[in-house]
Scaffold this active site. Structure first.
Site, PDB file in Angstrom:
ATOM      1  N   THR A   1       2.576 -55.179  -0.161  1.00 45.62           N
ATOM      2  CA  THR A   1       1.466 -54.679   0.658  1.00 45.62           C
ATOM      3  C   THR A   1       0.193 -54.566  -0.166  1.00 45.62           C
ATOM      4  OG1 THR A   1       3.105 -53.415   1.921  1.00 45.62           O
ATOM      5  CG2 THR A   1       0.803 -52.915   2.336  1.00 45.62           C
TER       6      THR A   1
ATOM      7  N   GLU B   1       2.123 -47.744 -12.883  1.00 39.63           N
ATOM      8  CA  GLU B   1       1.691 -47.320 -11.547  1.00 39.63           C
ATOM      9  C   GLU B   1       1.474 -45.810 -11.514  1.00 39.63           C
ATOM     10  OE1 GLU B   1       3.805 -50.473  -8.488  1.00 39.63           O
ATOM     11  OE2 GLU B   1       4.973 -48.804  -9.264  1.00 39.63           O
TER      12      GLU B   1
ATOM     13  N   GLY C   1      10.489 -50.774  -7.520  1.00 41.21           N
ATOM     14  CA  GLY C   1      11.287 -51.946  -7.184  1.00 41.21           C
ATOM     15  C   GLY C   1      10.815 -53.194  -7.908  1.00 41.21           C
ATOM     16  N   GLY C   2       9.515 -53.226  -8.219  1.00 37.52           N
ATOM     17  CA  GLY C   2       8.952 -54.362  -8.946  1.00 37.52           C
ATOM     18  C   GLY C   2       8.871 -54.144 -10.443  1.00 37.52           C
TER      19      GLY C   2
ATOM     20  N   ALA D   1       4.806 -48.322  -1.700  1.00 45.88           N
ATOM     21  CA  ALA D   1       5.987 -47.509  -1.987  1.00 45.88           C
ATOM     22  C   ALA D   1       7.213 -48.206  -1.420  1.00 45.88           C
ATOM     23  CB  ALA D   1       5.847 -46.110  -1.390  1.00 45.88           C
ATOM     24  N   ASP D   2       8.338 -47.978  -2.075  1.00 41.54           N
ATOM     25  CA  ASP D   2       9.605 -48.509  -1.576  1.00 41.54           C
ATOM     26  C   ASP D   2      10.193 -47.594  -0.510  1.00 41.54           C
ATOM     27  OD1 ASP D   2       9.551 -50.702  -3.414  1.00 41.54           O
ATOM     28  OD2 ASP D   2      10.166 -49.309  -4.987  1.00 41.54           O
TER      29      ASP D   2
ATOM     30  N   SER E   1       1.170 -51.845  -7.095  1.00 42.11           N
ATOM     31  CA  SER E   1       1.774 -53.170  -7.001  1.00 42.11           C
ATOM     32  C   SER E   1       2.694 -53.233  -5.799  1.00 42.11           C
ATOM     33  CB  SER E   1       2.540 -53.504  -8.286  1.00 42.11           C
ATOM     34  OG  SER E   1       3.605 -52.608  -8.471  1.00 42.11           O
TER      35      SER E   1
ATOM     36  N   ASP F   1      -1.880 -47.894  -3.546  1.00 37.32           N
ATOM     37  CA  ASP F   1      -0.563 -48.325  -4.016  1.00 37.32           C
ATOM     38  C   ASP F   1       0.390 -48.418  -2.836  1.00 37.32           C
ATOM     39  OD1 ASP F   1       1.457 -49.063  -5.733  1.00 37.32           O
ATOM     40  OD2 ASP F   1       1.331 -47.280  -7.002  1.00 37.32           O
TER      41      ASP F   1
ATOM     42  N   LYS G   1       9.264 -45.459  -6.022  1.00 35.29           N
ATOM     43  CA  LYS G   1       8.612 -46.698  -6.404  1.00 35.29           C
ATOM     44  C   LYS G   1       9.352 -47.313  -7.588  1.00 35.29           C
ATOM     45  CE  LYS G   1       4.235 -46.828  -6.758  1.00 35.29           C
ATOM     46  NZ  LYS G   1       4.285 -48.137  -6.055  1.00 35.29           N
TER      47      LYS G   1
END
Length: 232
Positions: free
Chosen positions: A32, A107, A100-101, A87-88, A29, A85, A98
């Protein structure tokens, strides 16, 4: 000013090189990945490929349906051929941060279950340490205060219960019905694998946003005018 959107598009399009006819594709998610979903839809239509996708969140599932992709599940396909996937944060050893969402648990399950994991990011996500941002920790609502106290007893850090923004009051609730704690570590030099293990030993912790580099096959980094592929 750097064109981050173009960098994300470049990374997403390069990931299409890994897609083959008949694949089951795990979808992470993030912004991107959202671009990748649109590009994937156009790509498989043009190539007349038959692929299925395993979304890691309701948000991603809704977007995949919108773009006409075939939806599958991990129960139907326990080992997707590939996962794509975002990544933050990506550190020099390709450890990831990861969540942030808020979809970190699903994930991680989809990513770690897949035969190959491709990460797509723009250049701004490359940092010297994953701890430059808070580490998301998914916790059971029943014990979130207990989890906070145990983390504070183990690390020099501050912790915030993630709260909702526009559209809902109260704490963020994940697709699994849990809360998220954002842990701000003062020391940026912790070993990611050790922190991940220590946090998951705390009763009530479901999962962390620390993703081990040993599951990452490649990180595609998008820039305005080029793409770089990082491997371990």
């Amino acid at each position: 000013m750097k064109n981050i959107k173009l960098a994300k598009i470049n990374a997403a399009r390069r990931a299409l090189d890994f897609i083959k006819d008949g694949m089951v594709i795990g979808l992470g998610s993030g912004s991107t990945v959202n671009i990748f979903i649109k590009e994937l839809s156009n790509f498989v239509k043009e190539k007349q490929y038959i692929v299925s996708v395993v979304p890691s969140s309701y948000d991603v599932e809704i977007l995949a349906i919108k773009y006409g992709l075939r939806i599958s599940t991990l129960n139907e396909n326990p080992m997707p051929d590939i996962a794509v996937d975002g990544a933050d944060v990506v550190d020099p050893e390709l450890n990831l941060l990861k969540g942030g969402g808020g979809a970190l648990t699903r994930e991680k399950i989809v990513d770690y279950s897949s035969k190959k994991l491709i990460i797509i990011v723009d250049e701004s996500k490359l940092k010297e340490s994953i701890f430059v941002k808070p580490v998301p920790v998914e916790t059971l609502p029943f014990s979130w205060r207990s989890v906070v106290e145990k983390i504070l007893a183990s690390y020099d850090c501050s912790i915030e219960l993630r709260m909702c923004g526009k559209g809902k009051v109260g704490p963020v609730v994940t697709d699994n019905g849990n809360f998220i704690l954002d842990v701000y570590f003062k020391d940026k030099q912790h070993l990611p694998s050790e922190v991940n293990v220590n946090l998951k030993l705390i009763p009530g912790v479901v999962e962390t946003g620390i993703f081990s580099n040993k599951f990452v096959d490649a990180v595609i980094v998008g820039y305005e005018n080029k793409v770089e592929i990082l491997t371990r």
